[in-house]
Design a protein around this motif. Structure first.
Motif, PDB file in Angstrom:
ATOM      1  N   ARG A 168       0.821  -1.220   0.000  1.00  0.00           N
ATOM      2  CA  ARG A 168       0.000   0.000   0.000  1.00  0.00           C
ATOM      3  C   ARG A 168       0.850   1.263   0.000  1.00  0.00           C
ATOM      4  NH1 ARG A 168      -2.744  -2.979   4.219  1.00  0.00           N
ATOM      5  NH2 ARG A 168      -4.623  -3.985   3.337  1.00  0.00           N
ATOM      6  N   SER A 169       2.003   1.214   0.630  1.00  0.00           N
ATOM      7  CA  SER A 169       2.837   2.409   0.767  1.00  0.00           C
ATOM      8  C   SER A 169       3.879   2.545  -0.344  1.00  0.00           C
ATOM      9  CB  SER A 169       3.551   2.389   2.126  1.00  0.00           C
ATOM     10  OG  SER A 169       4.468   1.306   2.202  1.00  0.00           O
ATOM     11  N   ALA A 170       3.918   1.590  -1.264  1.00  0.00           N
ATOM     12  CA  ALA A 170       4.923   1.617  -2.325  1.00  0.00           C
ATOM     13  C   ALA A 170       4.703   2.802  -3.259  1.00  0.00           C
ATOM     14  CB  ALA A 170       4.867   0.316  -3.131  1.00  0.00           C
ATOM     15  N   PRO A 171       5.762   3.319  -3.855  1.00  0.00           N
ATOM     16  CA  PRO A 171       5.596   4.438  -4.787  1.00  0.00           C
ATOM     17  C   PRO A 171       4.867   4.033  -6.058  1.00  0.00           C
ATOM     18  CG  PRO A 171       7.871   3.659  -4.797  1.00  0.00           C
ATOM     19  CD  PRO A 171       7.183   2.970  -3.663  1.00  0.00           C
ATOM     20  N   GLN A 172       5.023   2.762  -6.476  1.00  0.00           N
ATOM     21  CA  GLN A 172       4.336   2.257  -7.651  1.00  0.00           C
ATOM     22  C   GLN A 172       3.253   1.277  -7.211  1.00  0.00           C
ATOM     23  OE1 GLN A 172       6.863   0.676  -6.122  1.00  0.00           O
ATOM     24  NE2 GLN A 172       8.213  -0.190  -7.718  1.00  0.00           N
ATOM     25  N   THR A 173       2.543   0.694  -8.165  1.00  0.00           N
ATOM     26  CA  THR A 173       1.486  -0.257  -7.840  1.00  0.00           C
ATOM     27  C   THR A 173       2.099  -1.554  -7.324  1.00  0.00           C
ATOM     28  OG1 THR A 173       0.102   0.669  -9.588  1.00  0.00           O
ATOM     29  CG2 THR A 173      -0.544  -1.470  -8.717  1.00  0.00           C
ATOM     30  N   GLY A 174       1.795  -1.906  -6.087  1.00  0.00           N
ATOM     31  CA  GLY A 174       2.255  -3.147  -5.485  1.00  0.00           C
ATOM     32  C   GLY A 174       1.074  -3.997  -5.051  1.00  0.00           C
ATOM     33  N   ARG A 175       1.155  -5.286  -5.299  1.00  0.00           N
ATOM     34  CA  ARG A 175       0.096  -6.221  -4.921  1.00  0.00           C
ATOM     35  C   ARG A 175       0.724  -7.484  -4.334  1.00  0.00           C
ATOM     36  NH1 ARG A 175      -2.203  -2.158  -5.330  1.00  0.00           N
ATOM     37  NH2 ARG A 175      -4.125  -1.674  -6.481  1.00  0.00           N
ATOM     38  N   CYS A 176      -0.096  -8.353  -3.765  1.00  0.00           N
ATOM     39  CA  CYS A 176       0.421  -9.536  -3.050  1.00  0.00           C
ATOM     40  C   CYS A 176      -0.352 -10.788  -3.435  1.00  0.00           C
ATOM     41  CB  CYS A 176       0.282  -9.370  -1.535  1.00  0.00           C
ATOM     42  SG  CYS A 176       0.810  -7.801  -0.864  1.00  0.00           S
ATOM     43  N   LEU A 177       0.345 -11.903  -3.425  1.00  0.00           N
ATOM     44  CA  LEU A 177      -0.272 -13.220  -3.396  1.00  0.00           C
ATOM     45  C   LEU A 177      -0.104 -13.755  -1.984  1.00  0.00           C
ATOM     46  CD1 LEU A 177       1.210 -14.819  -6.660  1.00  0.00           C
ATOM     47  CD2 LEU A 177      -0.828 -13.369  -6.429  1.00  0.00           C
ATOM     48  N   ILE A 178      -1.178 -14.239  -1.393  1.00  0.00           N
ATOM     49  CA  ILE A 178      -1.065 -14.822  -0.058  1.00  0.00           C
ATOM     50  C   ILE A 178      -0.580 -16.260  -0.186  1.00  0.00           C
ATOM     51  CG2 ILE A 178      -3.496 -15.572   0.021  1.00  0.00           C
ATOM     52  CD1 ILE A 178      -3.390 -14.948   3.062  1.00  0.00           C
ATOM     53  N   ASN A 179       0.407 -16.617   0.616  1.00  0.00           N
ATOM     54  CA  ASN A 179       0.909 -17.990   0.638  1.00  0.00           C
ATOM     55  C   ASN A 179      -0.128 -18.870   1.322  1.00  0.00           C
ATOM     56  OD1 ASN A 179       2.491 -20.385   1.172  1.00  0.00           O
ATOM     57  ND2 ASN A 179       4.331 -19.126   0.951  1.00  0.00           N
ATOM     58  N   ILE A 180      -0.430 -20.025   0.739  1.00  0.00           N
ATOM     59  CA  ILE A 180      -1.393 -20.926   1.374  1.00  0.00           C
ATOM     60  C   ILE A 180      -0.876 -21.413   2.723  1.00  0.00           C
ATOM     61  CG2 ILE A 180      -0.514 -22.971   0.164  1.00  0.00           C
ATOM     62  CD1 ILE A 180      -4.168 -22.151   1.279  1.00  0.00           C
ATOM     63  N   ALA A 181       0.446 -21.434   2.894  1.00  0.00           N
ATOM     64  CA  ALA A 181       1.005 -21.759   4.215  1.00  0.00           C
ATOM     65  C   ALA A 181       0.905 -20.523   5.101  1.00  0.00           C
ATOM     66  CB  ALA A 181       2.452 -22.198   4.087  1.00  0.00           C
ATOM     67  N   ARG A 182       0.385 -20.677   6.272  1.00  0.00           N
ATOM     68  CA  ARG A 182       0.142 -19.531   7.146  1.00  0.00           C
ATOM     69  C   ARG A 182       1.421 -18.782   7.503  1.00  0.00           C
ATOM     70  NH1 ARG A 182      -1.866 -21.701  12.966  1.00  0.00           N
ATOM     71  NH2 ARG A 182      -1.402 -19.517  13.450  1.00  0.00           N
ATOM     72  N   ASN A 242      -0.830 -29.025   7.930  1.00  0.00           N
ATOM     73  CA  ASN A 242      -1.670 -28.189   8.787  1.00  0.00           C
ATOM     74  C   ASN A 242      -1.349 -26.700   8.644  1.00  0.00           C
ATOM     75  OD1 ASN A 242      -3.181 -30.315   9.995  1.00  0.00           O
ATOM     76  ND2 ASN A 242      -1.409 -30.808  11.283  1.00  0.00           N
ATOM     77  N   ALA A 243      -0.162 -26.407   8.087  1.00  0.00           N
ATOM     78  CA  ALA A 243       0.173 -25.004   7.846  1.00  0.00           C
ATOM     79  C   ALA A 243      -0.711 -24.405   6.764  1.00  0.00           C
ATOM     80  CB  ALA A 243       1.642 -24.872   7.452  1.00  0.00           C
ATOM     81  N   ALA A 244      -1.271 -25.243   5.904  1.00  0.00           N
ATOM     82  CA  ALA A 244      -2.168 -24.780   4.840  1.00  0.00           C
ATOM     83  C   ALA A 244      -3.585 -24.718   5.395  1.00  0.00           C
ATOM     84  CB  ALA A 244      -2.078 -25.700   3.635  1.00  0.00           C
ATOM     85  N   ASN A 245      -3.852 -23.660   6.142  1.00  0.00           N
ATOM     86  CA  ASN A 245      -5.134 -23.504   6.830  1.00  0.00           C
ATOM     87  C   ASN A 245      -6.052 -22.628   5.980  1.00  0.00           C
ATOM     88  OD1 ASN A 245      -7.142 -22.242   8.651  1.00  0.00           O
ATOM     89  ND2 ASN A 245      -6.090 -23.448  10.225  1.00  0.00           N
ATOM     90  N   VAL A 246      -7.073 -23.233   5.418  1.00  0.00           N
ATOM     91  CA  VAL A 246      -7.957 -22.539   4.480  1.00  0.00           C
ATOM     92  C   VAL A 246      -8.706 -21.398   5.161  1.00  0.00           C
ATOM     93  CG1 VAL A 246     -10.019 -22.784   3.041  1.00  0.00           C
ATOM     94  CG2 VAL A 246      -8.187 -24.515   2.945  1.00  0.00           C
ATOM     95  N   ALA A 247      -9.290 -21.655   6.312  1.00  0.00           N
ATOM     96  CA  ALA A 247     -10.097 -20.623   6.989  1.00  0.00           C
ATOM     97  C   ALA A 247      -9.249 -19.415   7.356  1.00  0.00           C
ATOM     98  CB  ALA A 247     -10.758 -21.217   8.234  1.00  0.00           C
TER      99      ALA A 247
END
Length: 393
Positions: free
Chosen positions: A126-140, A154-159
Motif C-alpha cells: 500500500r505504501s509503495a511508490p508504484q502499484t504493489g500487490r500480493c499473493l497470499i501464501n497458502i502456508a500460514r 496443517n500449515a495450509a489452513n484454508v479458513a
C-alpha cells in the motif's frame, strides 16, 4: 512619467502575469525520439510520447508542441513501465524503491506472507511508490527457507487464509503455493487443492512454484484453471516440463492452450538451467511473462534486474517485441489491478521505462552458475512514474 507606449506595455505585462495559463506548456513532459515498443498497440517505431496530468496524452511521429520538461530518448527503447509478477519486494520497505530503479512500475509479492504475516506485506504494498500487490501464501507462515513451509500440511489452513484475504482485499490478488519437493514433499497436491479453495472464495488466480515436484506434473496441471500461473517453468529435474528424453510433455502444451499462464521466474536456486530453456523453446514453449523472483540481494546474483532477465531470451531468438510484451501487457493481463497498465495507449497512466539496448559481450547465468554469452542487453536508463521522472538513486 511613463508615456502611453510604456504604460500599455507595463499594463499588458501585468495582465499576462495574472493569467499564467495563457501561455502554459501544452504538455507536462515529452519523451522525444525513442524506439517506442508497445505490443498492446502493435507499435515498434521511432515516436515521441507526450504526457499530461499523469497520463499518456499522445504518441506520434513528431510532437512539436512545447512541454514543461523533455527527455531525449534517441537511441533508446521506450516501453510501458515493466510489471514483475513474481517478486518478494514486500519483505522490506526498501524493496519497492529498489525495483522502481530497474524500471519496474508494478510488482506482485508472490507469497512472502501467509495468514500469520500477510498484513505486514500488504502494508508495504500500500505504501509503495508504484502499484504493489500480493499473493497470499497458502502456508500460514509464508515462505520458510531452507526447510520449506508445507511439510506440515496443517500449515495450509484454508479458513485462516480466507480471513487474511478478506481483510486485505485491496491488495491481495491471488494465492501462492510453493510445490517443489523440498518445500511441500508429498503434500503438494493437497496444498494446491487448499489454495484453490481459498482462490474460489474470491475468484482469484493461483500461482504455483514448480520444480523437482514429488507428484507428477500432470497431476498438478489437472488442478489448474484458466488464468492460473505456473512460475519457474524451466525448472530441471524430476517431474518437470520435459520427459526423460527431453521432449515437452503433452499435458504442458494442453494446459497452455486452455489458458494457464507460463511465467519464467528466474530465481536463484534450482529454478532454471540453460539446457531446459533451450530444449523447451525449440519445441515452442516460450514464457508468457517474465519475472525475477526478486529479493534485496538480486543485484549480486544471476538475476540482477528484470531487464537483465528479459535479455537472456534475446540469446535464444525471442523477438524483442515479444520480450517486451511478456514484461508489460501480458503481465498486466494476469491481474485486474493492472488492467490499465502495460500500455502506452492514450489515456493510460504514464508509467514508462526507458532502456538502452546495448551491443557488446555480456555474461548471463542460470541457477547453476553456468554462463552463456550474449551480445545484447537491456539496461534501465530512465523511469517515469505517474508522469513524473524518477530520480536515480
Amino acid at each position: 512619467m511613463m508615456n502611453r507606449r510604456q504604460f500599455v506595455g507595463t499594463a499588458g505585462a501585468a495582465f499576462l502575469a495574472g493569467m499564467p495559463s495563457a501561455f502554459a506548456a501544452t504538455y507536462d513532459l515529452v519523451i522525444r525520439g525513442g524506439r517506442v515498443i508497445d505490443p498492446s498497440m502493435g507499435l515498434d517505431a521511432t515516436r515521441d510520447v507526450a504526457i499530461s496530468g499523469g497520463r499518456i496524452a499522445a504518441v506520434e511521429a513528431s510532437i512539436a508542441a512545447d512541454a514543461a520538461a523533455t527527455i531525449d530518448a534517441r537511441g533508446k527503447v521506450v516501453t510501458a513501465g515493466l510489471i514483475d509478477i513474481h517478486t518478494h519486494a514486500g519483505r522490506s520497505k526498501e524493496g519497492p524503491f529498489m525495483c522502481l530503479q530497474d524500471g519496474v512500475t508494478g510488482w506482485v509479492d508472490a507469497g512472502s506472507g501467509g495468514a500469520d504475516n500477510i498484513d505486514a506485506v500488504a502494508a508495504i504494498a500500500r505504501s509503495a511508490p508504484q502499484t504493489g500487490r500480493c499473493l497470499i501464501n497458502i502456508a500460514r507462515t509464508g515462505v520458510v527457507t531452507p526447510t520449506g513451509e508445507l511439510h506440515d500440511i496443517n500449515a495450509a489452513n484454508v479458513a485462516m487464509a480466507q480471513a487474511a484475504v478478506e481483510r486485505n482485499r485491496d491488495v491481495v490478488v491471488g494465492v501462492k503455493a510453493r510445490l517443489s519437493d523440498n518445500v511441500a514433499g508429498e503434500n503438494d497436491l493437497e496444498a494446491l487443492r487448499r489454495a484453490q479453495e481459498v482462490a474460489r472464495t474470491f475468484n482469484l488466480p493461483v500461482m504455483i512454484h514448480i520444480g523437482q515436484n514429488y507428484s507428477p506434473l500432470r497431476s498438478l496441471l489437472a488442478l489448474l484453471k484458466r488464468g492460473d500461473i505456473i512460475t519457474h517453468i524451466y525448472a530441471p529435474g524430476k517431474n518437470g516440463i520435459l520427459d526423460d528424453s527431453g521432449i515437452l510433455r503433452p499435458e504442458v502444451l494442453a494446459a497452455h492452450r486452455r489458458g494457464v499462464i507460463f511465467d519464467f521466474g528466474n530465481g536463484v536456486s534450482d529454478h532454471f538451467d540453460w539446457d531446459t530453456v533451450e530444449k523447451a523453446t525449440k519445441q515452442g514453449l516460450w514464457p508468457d511473462t517474465f519475472s525475477t523472483d526478486w529479493n534485496a540481494n538480486s543485484k549480486t546474483s544471476g538475476v540482477v534486474d528484470l531487464p537483465n532477465v528479459m535479455s537472456k531470451f534475446i540469446m535464444f531468438g525471442m523477438p524483442l517485441n515479444q520480450i517486451i510484451a511478456a514484461a508489460t501487457v501480458n503481465a498486466a493481463r494476469c491481474f485486474p489491478a493492472f488492467d490499465d497498465r502495460g500500455t502506452l495507449n492514450t489515456g493510460a497512466p504514464a508509467d514508462i521505462a526507458i532502456m538502452e539496448l546495448r551491443e557488446g559481450t555480456f555474461e548471463f547465468f542460470d541457477n547453476y552458475n553456468s554462463k552463456r554469452t550474449g551480445h545484447q542487453r537491456l539496461v534501465p536508463s530512465e523511469i517515469v512514474l505517474g508522469g513524473k521522472r524518477v530520480a536515480k538513486a
